[in-house]
Structure formats: C-alpha cells, structure tokens
Design a protein around this motif. Structure first.
Motif, PDB file in Angstrom:
ATOM      1  N   THR A   1      51.891  49.757  71.282  1.00  0.00           N
ATOM      2  CA  THR A   1      51.743  50.885  72.281  1.00  0.00           C
ATOM      3  C   THR A   1      51.298  50.189  73.603  1.00  0.00           C
ATOM      4  O   THR A   1      50.875  49.203  73.543  1.00  0.00           O
ATOM      5  CB  THR A   1      50.866  52.081  71.607  1.00  0.00           C
ATOM      6  N   HIS A   2      51.287  51.247  74.443  1.00  0.00           N
ATOM      7  CA  HIS A   2      50.876  50.695  75.958  1.00  0.00           C
ATOM      8  C   HIS A   2      49.442  50.346  76.072  1.00  0.00           C
ATOM      9  O   HIS A   2      48.679  50.903  75.492  1.00  0.00           O
ATOM     10  CB  HIS A   2      51.354  51.919  77.106  1.00  0.00           C
ATOM     11  N   SER A   3      49.209  49.444  76.985  1.00  0.00           N
ATOM     12  CA  SER A   3      47.743  49.099  77.643  1.00  0.00           C
ATOM     13  C   SER A   3      47.324  50.094  78.543  1.00  0.00           C
ATOM     14  O   SER A   3      48.122  50.857  78.956  1.00  0.00           O
ATOM     15  CB  SER A   3      47.773  47.483  78.066  1.00  0.00           C
TER      16      SER A   3
ATOM     17  N   TYR B   1      55.827  52.712  70.113  1.00  0.00           N
ATOM     18  CA  TYR B   1      55.399  54.164  70.305  1.00  0.00           C
ATOM     19  C   TYR B   1      54.752  54.484  71.489  1.00  0.00           C
ATOM     20  O   TYR B   1      53.692  53.582  72.096  1.00  0.00           O
ATOM     21  CB  TYR B   1      54.514  54.711  69.213  1.00  0.00           C
ATOM     22  N   ASP B   2      54.912  55.519  72.302  1.00  0.00           N
ATOM     23  CA  ASP B   2      54.624  56.077  73.418  1.00  0.00           C
ATOM     24  C   ASP B   2      54.818  55.240  74.651  1.00  0.00           C
ATOM     25  O   ASP B   2      54.198  55.067  75.718  1.00  0.00           O
ATOM     26  CB  ASP B   2      53.068  56.142  73.486  1.00  0.00           C
TER      27      ASP B   2
ATOM     28  N   PHE C   1      59.643  54.819  69.683  1.00  0.00           N
ATOM     29  CA  PHE C   1      59.165  56.227  69.883  1.00  0.00           C
ATOM     30  C   PHE C   1      58.648  56.677  70.942  1.00  0.00           C
ATOM     31  O   PHE C   1      57.539  56.759  71.029  1.00  0.00           O
ATOM     32  CB  PHE C   1      58.459  56.815  68.646  1.00  0.00           C
ATOM     33  N   ASP C   2      59.402  56.548  72.097  1.00  0.00           N
ATOM     34  CA  ASP C   2      59.023  56.910  73.353  1.00  0.00           C
ATOM     35  C   ASP C   2      59.477  58.541  73.793  1.00  0.00           C
ATOM     36  O   ASP C   2      60.422  58.989  73.217  1.00  0.00           O
ATOM     37  CB  ASP C   2      59.257  56.061  74.407  1.00  0.00           C
ATOM     38  N   HIS C   3      58.639  58.966  74.656  1.00  0.00           N
ATOM     39  CA  HIS C   3      59.034  60.459  75.214  1.00  0.00           C
ATOM     40  C   HIS C   3      58.868  60.615  76.698  1.00  0.00           C
ATOM     41  O   HIS C   3      58.832  61.922  77.058  1.00  0.00           O
ATOM     42  CB  HIS C   3      58.136  61.576  74.227  1.00  0.00           C
TER      43      HIS C   3
END
Length: 305
Positions: free
Chosen positions: A8-10, A51-52, A64-66
């Motif tokens: 996931t992102h930092s 994800y994200d 799974f990004d949005h």
C-alpha cells in the motif's frame, strides 16, 4: 498464490488501507506490509497484493485501487474505497478464518459490508461528510488522529504509527464481526423460544441477548415483554416497536416507575421485585418467579385486563 508482500502507499494513512490491512494480514500472516509509492512496488506482480495505490483495479492481478478515473462502484452506484474492494474479494475468506460458521458467512458478509464497510468507503470518497460535534468521533477520523505530528522528524514515525493504528483498527473489525456472528447465534435461540412460547405474551430467554430482530423476523407481534436471567437477578424488558426511537410495544406499569426494593414490592404486590427504571422500559427481580409475575401484571395492564 500466497503473497509475500502486501503493498500500500507510504505517507499519511487513512482508514481504508488500514482496514484492508486488517483483513489481508489475517489471511496472509507471513506476508510483509510494504508501504511505498515506488513504481516497482505499486505495480502488480505474482508475489504481492497491491491496494489503495497503483492506479487501477484488477482483481485477477490482485491490484485494488479506487483513485483513478472510472473507479469501481457498487451495483447501486456508490463508490468503493480500497477497503470495500478488499472486503468484496477477501471478506468471505476472512470470515471463514475468523471461525464464522459457513452457513452464516453470506449473511455476516453482507451485514458487515452495509453497516461497517460502506460508511468507510463513502467517507474516504467524500460522499459522506458527518456534521456536528460527533463528526470527529467517527472511526475513520479517530484512526487518522493516530498519525504522527507534522514536525515529527523520526524517519520511522509514519511506519510506527501505521502499525500502531493497525492494531487498533483490527480490534474494531474483529469486534464488529463477532457482534454480527453473535446476532445470528442469538436469532436461533430466540426463534426456538418463540416456538416454545406459542401465543403467550412473555418471551423467556436463557440469557440476555439481542432479541428484537428475531421477533420481527418471526412475525411474533403478540409478544410484549422479554424475561431473562442476569448475573444475580432476573431482567424484565420491553420490546421496541422499531429500530428507530424508543417507543415500546407496551410500557411497564406507571405505578412502578423509579421504584426499588420494598417500595416496588408494595406497588406491585410481588415479593422479590427489586427495580423499575423511571423510563418504564426495564425492570428487575430477585427470582425467576418474581420476574414472570411482574411480566404477567405488566401484560394485564397493557391489555386493559
């Protein structure tokens, strides 16, 4: 394929990737959480779930990004966050790993999605903006208060804060799932008690538990009161007419309101009557016989007998 990394992102964290991480770390405890925005990490690969972050949504590639144009939405058009997407694809596995009975998984999955996951999704997408003094007490807001201060110079501060917040987020997810599963267990017990009660007005249960959903589902409109044992006494409670508000099908007698012990015994004529709330929605007695006697008196008054 079991992933080696959960990517996931930092930087600053939000509820959706924290709650996604709760689900994924339960299913893949050996996988390492990697928080990064580096292109080589946020691209899909056979060794990871992303994800994200990443710029697109593809369940087969496990990304799974949005945040992108054309981001995924539910059938009713409401937006997903990464949490909603992870719950959609991994929630049932999570419930199985949490020992939810197979027969209950579909119901718990849908209920948790509607009551817990969807509000997080909506807040993350700006589609729900709670107002008023309680806005800051919503779970997403509370989780974000765990971020490090802006002037914290510790290079590990974000990672440390993320994992601390993850532990707290986990407790809320686990508690929410446990409550949903417990309601289904209670439903079975209440249904059996309703059958045993027949057309009686007082439902006796073996312990305190959620009872209204099962009563409504069974169409048991004739029931007026519920009696069950507590730790050292017995409880008599009313049944609310609806999920909203506090109006009961029948109130306890007005003459009992706010009384305890000897005063309540005198007002009711029942030895062992020990308490009646001033709001007349709950009362207590020292014995089962006393609680049932109070219930029958309350029924008689409610029916005008």
């Amino acid at each position: 394929m079991i992933p080696d990394f959960l990517v996931t992102h930092s930087g600053g964290f939000h509820a959706d990737e924290l709650l996604s991480s709760v689900v994924l770390t339960r299913l893949f405890p050996q996988a390492k959480i990697k928080r990064s925005r580096a292109p080589e990490w946020i691209a899909p690969g056979p060794d990871r779930i992303v994800y994200d972050v990443g710029g697109f949504y593809d369940a087969e590639k496990r990304i799974f990004d949005h945040h992108q144009r054309g981001a995924p939405v539910r059938d009713d058009g409401q937006p997903y966050s990464s949490f909603g997407l992870i719950w959609k694809h991994y929630g049932r596995q999570y419930l199985a790993a949490s020992n939810v009975p197979e027969a209950h998984i579909a119901v718990v999955h849908a209920s948790f999605d509607a009551k817990f996951v969807l509000p997080v999704d909506l807040m993350d997408n700006g589609a729900l903006s709670p107002l008023g003094p309680l806005a800051g007490l919503m779970l997403p807001s509370l989780l974000e208060t765990l971020k490090p201060d802006f002037d914290n110079s510790d290079p590990d501060a974000e990672t440390t804060a993320f994992h601390n917040a993850l532990a707290i987020a986990r407790s809320f997810v686990e508690a929410g799932i446990a409550r949903s599963a417990a309601k289904l267990r209670a439903e079975t017990i209440v249904q059996q008690a309703i059958a045993a009660t027949g057309q009686g007005r007082v439902l006796e249960l073996p312990m305190g538990m959620p009872f209204r959903p099962a009563i409504v589902k069974a169409g048991a409109d004739h029931l007026l009161f519920v009696v069950h044992p507590r730790d050292k006494d017995w409880c008599l409670t009313t049944i609310r007419r609806s999920d909203e508000g506090f109006e009961a099908r029948a109130d306890l007698p007005a003459a009992w309101a706010g009384l305890t012990n000897g005063e309540l015994e005198a007002a009711s004529g029942i030895t062992g009557a020990s308490f009646c709330h001033n709001g007349r929605f709950v009362a207590a007695a020292k014995t089962r016989d006393a609680a049932l006697a109070m219930a029958e008196l309350a029924v008689a008054e409610a029916l005008g007998n």
